[in-house]
Design a protein around this motif. Structure first.
Motif, mmCIF file in Angstrom:
data_model
loop_
_atom_site.group_PDB
_atom_site.id
_atom_site.type_symbol
_atom_site.label_atom_id
_atom_site.label_comp_id
_atom_site.label_asym_id
_atom_site.label_seq_id
_atom_site.Cartn_x
_atom_site.Cartn_y
_atom_site.Cartn_z
ATOM 1 N N LYS A 144 7.930 -6.608 -9.340
ATOM 2 C CA LYS A 144 7.087 -7.274 -10.342
ATOM 3 C C LYS A 144 7.063 -8.777 -10.112
ATOM 4 O O LYS A 144 5.996 -9.408 -10.102
ATOM 5 C CB LYS A 144 7.613 -6.971 -11.756
ATOM 6 C CG LYS A 144 7.249 -5.597 -12.266
ATOM 7 C CD LYS A 144 7.768 -5.419 -13.688
ATOM 8 C CE LYS A 144 7.415 -4.008 -14.165
ATOM 9 N NZ LYS A 144 7.977 -3.725 -15.486
ATOM 10 N N ARG A 157 5.691 -0.598 -11.178
ATOM 11 C CA ARG A 157 5.832 -0.330 -12.616
ATOM 12 C C ARG A 157 7.287 -0.363 -13.052
ATOM 13 O O ARG A 157 7.609 -0.728 -14.172
ATOM 14 C CB ARG A 157 5.234 1.036 -12.971
ATOM 15 C CG ARG A 157 3.728 1.110 -12.918
ATOM 16 C CD ARG A 157 3.232 2.299 -13.736
ATOM 17 N NE ARG A 157 3.886 3.546 -13.341
ATOM 18 C CZ ARG A 157 3.398 4.370 -12.420
ATOM 19 N NH1 ARG A 157 2.275 4.078 -11.814
ATOM 20 N NH2 ARG A 157 4.034 5.486 -12.112
ATOM 21 N N GLU A 158 8.178 0.051 -12.148
ATOM 22 C CA GLU A 158 9.576 0.228 -12.518
ATOM 23 C C GLU A 158 10.493 -0.884 -12.017
ATOM 24 O O GLU A 158 11.499 -1.201 -12.657
ATOM 25 C CB GLU A 158 10.090 1.570 -11.950
ATOM 26 C CG GLU A 158 9.233 2.781 -12.292
ATOM 27 C CD GLU A 158 9.312 3.119 -13.770
ATOM 28 O OE1 GLU A 158 10.323 2.742 -14.395
ATOM 29 O OE2 GLU A 158 8.368 3.750 -14.281
ATOM 30 N N ASP A 159 10.176 -1.441 -10.865
ATOM 31 C CA ASP A 159 11.114 -2.338 -10.177
ATOM 32 C C ASP A 159 10.847 -3.804 -10.536
ATOM 33 O O ASP A 159 9.798 -4.353 -10.166
ATOM 34 C CB ASP A 159 10.961 -2.131 -8.660
ATOM 35 C CG ASP A 159 12.023 -2.884 -7.876
ATOM 36 O OD1 ASP A 159 12.725 -3.721 -8.480
ATOM 37 O OD2 ASP A 159 12.149 -2.632 -6.659
ATOM 38 N N ALA A 201 2.878 2.010 -2.274
ATOM 39 C CA ALA A 201 4.134 1.809 -3.023
ATOM 40 C C ALA A 201 3.873 1.122 -4.362
ATOM 41 O O ALA A 201 4.809 0.616 -4.983
ATOM 42 C CB ALA A 201 5.094 0.978 -2.183
ATOM 43 N N TRP A 202 2.608 1.106 -4.771
ATOM 44 C CA TRP A 202 2.301 0.389 -6.021
ATOM 45 C C TRP A 202 2.950 1.037 -7.239
ATOM 46 O O TRP A 202 3.183 0.382 -8.251
ATOM 47 C CB TRP A 202 0.783 0.295 -6.225
ATOM 48 C CG TRP A 202 0.184 -0.791 -5.376
ATOM 49 C CD1 TRP A 202 -0.441 -0.648 -4.176
ATOM 50 C CD2 TRP A 202 0.180 -2.194 -5.669
ATOM 51 N NE1 TRP A 202 -0.833 -1.862 -3.679
ATOM 52 C CE2 TRP A 202 -0.464 -2.837 -4.583
ATOM 53 C CE3 TRP A 202 0.660 -2.976 -6.707
ATOM 54 C CZ2 TRP A 202 -0.645 -4.221 -4.535
ATOM 55 C CZ3 TRP A 202 0.475 -4.342 -6.662
ATOM 56 C CH2 TRP A 202 -0.164 -4.958 -5.590
ATOM 57 N N ASP A 203 3.231 2.337 -7.147
ATOM 58 C CA ASP A 203 3.883 2.991 -8.277
ATOM 59 C C ASP A 203 5.261 2.396 -8.552
ATOM 60 O O ASP A 203 5.740 2.386 -9.696
ATOM 61 C CB ASP A 203 4.012 4.500 -8.011
ATOM 62 C CG ASP A 203 4.778 4.776 -6.717
ATOM 63 O OD1 ASP A 203 4.377 4.221 -5.680
ATOM 64 O OD2 ASP A 203 5.775 5.524 -6.765
ATOM 65 N N LYS A 204 5.905 1.863 -7.489
ATOM 66 C CA LYS A 204 7.238 1.256 -7.682
ATOM 67 C C LYS A 204 7.169 -0.021 -8.505
ATOM 68 O O LYS A 204 8.164 -0.414 -9.127
ATOM 69 C CB LYS A 204 7.873 0.938 -6.318
ATOM 70 C CG LYS A 204 8.191 2.153 -5.465
ATOM 71 C CD LYS A 204 8.865 1.717 -4.164
ATOM 72 C CE LYS A 204 9.203 2.907 -3.302
ATOM 73 N NZ LYS A 204 9.816 2.482 -1.999
ATOM 74 N N ARG A 257 0.847 -1.203 0.000
ATOM 75 C CA ARG A 257 0.000 0.000 0.000
ATOM 76 C C ARG A 257 0.878 1.247 0.000
ATOM 77 O O ARG A 257 1.837 1.362 0.761
ATOM 78 C CB ARG A 257 -0.921 -0.012 1.219
ATOM 79 C CG ARG A 257 -0.162 0.120 2.531
ATOM 80 C CD ARG A 257 -0.979 -0.351 3.724
ATOM 81 N NE ARG A 257 -0.278 -0.090 4.977
ATOM 82 C CZ ARG A 257 0.767 -0.802 5.396
ATOM 83 N NH1 ARG A 257 1.239 -1.771 4.648
ATOM 84 N NH2 ARG A 257 1.331 -0.509 6.552
#
Length: 732
Positions: A307, A301-303, A296-299, A294
């Motif tokens: 994933k 996309r990149e990490d 940190a979902w934007d991370k 919660r």
């Protein structure tokens, strides 16, 4: 207060990381080879050691114990010292753990293709290797528990709870399942027979998945998701409920692998009920892992680390919903023995175990080399290859499994089987086997990208062998009376370990003890007799070739199965089966009533070239059985070992067993010669070859229940069976 300075040993972490990648690639390639053999049956078929039946257990052992096993040690040896704020207790034990585990893997790589196989799924390795596994596992446990004992953090973090449960339960499972009597250096027989053996084996098999492929990876999840997301675990209380309910319920669920078999109904019911209850803790753990992200979902996309973790935990949730559903009788009746189960297993293996393993590799490697990941883009490419590979693998298996099972059960309007020839149902799903191979190839390609990426990362960095850290020692390690009960328990590793042992023992004891001690649970049949020495030799060859990987010996009480195979299987028919060979998959038809269905010559031709009797068959040929000699030198030792585990051979019969073996082999050979089969393609049919023993065993299957068979009649021995023991074994 003074601060202690100490160092983490990254060398052992690095070794286990390399081993994880190396054995992972090997295990995946063996799996692809096995998959291709179901499309092209003659692929590498000229080498006995690379036949389907011998490679399949090598694939499962390589992926479970070599790839996932090394990944577990990789995660534990990295996270445990950091959670305890203490280096591993003994670097020497760490090294013994590493090299001992690799030696065990190498011994499996050698022994399984050579045909040394116990037939027990996920426990195929023979008794000397079982002992080595026990020693190395205990060394790992001592090192882990002593590190916890010497910790500088008062409370045990949730990941450590799962590590402790893994060590304790796997030790119990391995010890109980491996109780066997050695006959020779590389041949043994389990002390359990028939129904008891099936119950113990699937109690072990299911919980090997639970406590080797689930609980250690849950510990890994609880460590790496908060670290990668830089967020605390969503709910501490949910962690407590998740842990204790999961380890208590899981241990009961094994019998759901044996629904509609000869296992007592009450044990099947317990397996179903506890499997259904497992949804709650399993999903509690999944939600606790995902909700940790919660904010940190934007991370994600990149990490690539996140994933792999997110897809892995999601796959865990899907697999742990699917498992309980498969334990419901009506669903199980369709899915069991079909390729649906293969899809279910690989959903967890590829994405849950594979996903978390690669997440760890991408997380740990840059940190111990003090650098950045070489290519995030390449890691993302790997992620999509792995995910798409898993999808291309799993969905065709689901589709093919349901299709095949429905074809097995379909009747015409006249009440006849719509597909009486089993081969029709096999040929229908071969395109699904091809798609599975495509999925596996994608997954392997993705893994190769990971190897390159990790290698370049390591090359660009500088390896830190000893990583420095500091922490204050614990002043009051057992806590105080103001803490709640679980917080106090978390500061007492001995009590925590003891309580874990008690919790996981309850289910196993309740399910096994009545089955072993209450006679009515396994009603015996007076006409069922032990195998003759030649049939013992044939059965051992059947096990060595891994025939039970594709053929079951358990006819369920369904009309579709009794119409196709004959009378359903009874518990009393297996009282002399050490081990049981009920199987878990039907790539080929069930064989429990194959005895007497075809003449000896049919089996001879079928084993030499399956397409000569079954056009379109994908069964591999076994031409070497016509040229390789039986093992007659050890038949006396095997008869003695079987008597030691309860088969009522008369005292001293081992001295007469060879004469009986030769007499029965001579009779079968003469029958073949009289049928016009003195040779095939220039190969003489001789009485000392393996094919004769295999025919004897296959012709014996399922005929005792007809009541008129005396397998020892006409053989030269004066007394093969102990009358007193036979009476005791045959009350009905």
């Amino acid at each position: 207060m003074a601060v202690d300075t100490f160092y983490y040993d990254n060398k052992i972490v690095k070794k286990f990381g390399i081993a994880t990648v190396f054995w992972g690639i090997i295990g995946f390639l063996v799996g692809l080879t096995v998959a291709l053999k179901l499309i092209y049956p003659s692929f590498l078929g000229f080498i006995p050691e690379l036949s389907y039946g011998r490679l399949r257990p090598l694939h499962t052992n390589a992926v479970i114990f070599a790839f996932a096993g090394n990944a577990i040690f990789y995660g534990v040896y990295y996270s445990l010292p950091r959670l305890c704020k203490a280096p591993m207790w003994s670097n020497m034990l760490s090294k013994i753990n590493f090299w001992g585990w690799q030696a065990i893997i190498v011994s499996a790589v050698i022994s399984l293709p050579m045909g040394f196989n116990t037939s027990k799924e996920y426990a195929e390795l023979e008794w000397p290797i079982d002992i080595a596994i026990t020693v190395i596992w205990v060394i790992f446990g001592i090192n882990m528990l002593m590190t916890i004992w010497k910790r500088r953090e008062k409370h045990l973090y949730v990941a450590i709870w799962f590590y402790i449960a893994t060590f304790v339960t796997v030790a119990v499972l391995h010890l109980v399942n491996s109780v066997e009597i050695p006959a020779t250096l590389m041949k043994s027989y389990p002390v359990y027979a028939g129904v008891q053996d099936a119950l113990v084996q699937w109690w072990y098999g299911h919980n090997a998945v639970a406590f080797f492929l689930t609980t250690p990876f849950l510990g890994i999840m609880y460590y790496f998701i908060p670290k990668a997301a830089n967020r605390p675990v969503f709910s501490y209380r949910l962690s407590i409920v998740h842990f204790w309910s999961l380890i208590f319920l899981y241990i009961w669920a094994g019998p759901h692998h044996l629904l509609y078999t000869a296992l007592p109904g009450w044990a099947q019911a317990l397996g179903t009920v506890f499997s259904l209850m497992l949804i709650a803790p399993s999903w509690g753990g999944m939600l606790n892992g995902l909700l940790t992200l919660r904010g940190a979902w934007d991370k994600v996309r990149e990490d690539p680390v996140l994933k792999f973790l997110v897809v892995g935990v999601t796959a865990y949730g899907m697999a742990t919903f699917e498992g309980p559903m498969l334990s419901i009788g009506n669903v199980n009746a369709v899915a069991h023995y079909s390729d649906y189960i293969i899809g279910h297993v690989h959903l967890g293996a590829l994405l849950w175990n594979g996903g978390l393993s690669f997440a760890m590799l991408y997380y740990i490697t840059p940190r111990i080399y003090k650098t950045e990941l070489y290519s995030i883009k390449l890691a993302n490419v790997h992620f999509w290859f792995a995910t798409l590979g898993a999808i291309f693998y799993v969905i065709p298996m689901y589709w093919g499994g349901i299709t095949q099972s429905l074809m097995w059960k379909e009747f015409t309007s006249e009440g006849l089987l719509a597909y009486p020839n089993f081969l029709e149902t096999v040929q229908q799903i071969i395109p699904m086997y091809a798609l599975r191979a495509v999925g596996g190839t994608l997954f392997i390609l993705g893994s190769c990208f990971a190897v390159y990426n990790l290698y370049k990362t390591a090359k660009n960095g500088s390896f830190v062998e000893q990583e420095q850290d500091e922490a204050q020692p614990i002043t009051n390690p057992t806590g105080n009376g103001n803490e709640k009960w679980h917080r106090r328990l978390e500061s007492r590793p001995v009590q925590f370990t003891a309580l874990t042992l008690v919790v996981i023992l309850i289910g196993g004891i309740v399910e096994y003890v009545p089955t072993a001690l209450v006679d009515s649970n396994v009603p015996t049949i007076s006409s069922v007799k032990p195998y003759t020495p030649l049939e013992v030799e044939g059965r051992d060859i059947y096990i060595a070739e891994g025939c039970n990987n594709c053929h079951s010996q358990m006819i369920r009480p369904f009309r579709s199965e009794t119409e196709r195979y004959g009378e359903y299987s009874k518990a009393g028919e297996f009282v002399y089966d050490h081990p049981h060979l009920w199987g878990s998959k039907r790539t080929g038809p069930d064989l429990h009533r194959i005895g007497g269905k075809y003449p000896d010559s049919w089996h001879l031709r079928h084993m030499y070239d399956p397409t000569s009797t079954s056009p379109g068959s994908i069964m591999p040929a076994y031409p070497w059985m016509l040229t390789q000699e039986m093992d007659t030198e050890s038949i006396d030792e095997r008869i003695s070992a079987l008597r030691a585990v309860g088969v009522p051979y008369a005292p001293g019969y081992e001295d007469e067993a060879l004469a009986d073996l030769k007499a029965q082999a001579k009779e079968i050979t003469q029958n073949l010669h009289q049928s016009g089969f003195k040779e095939i393609d220039g190969i003489k049919i001789e009485s000392d070859k393996q094919i004769i023993a295999m025919i004897a065993y296959l012709q014996r299957l399922g005929i005792d229940i007809k009541g008129n068979n005396n397998p020892f009649e006409g053989l030269p021995s004066s007394k093969a069976l102990s009358t007193g023991d036979m009476v005791k074994q045959t009350k009905n």
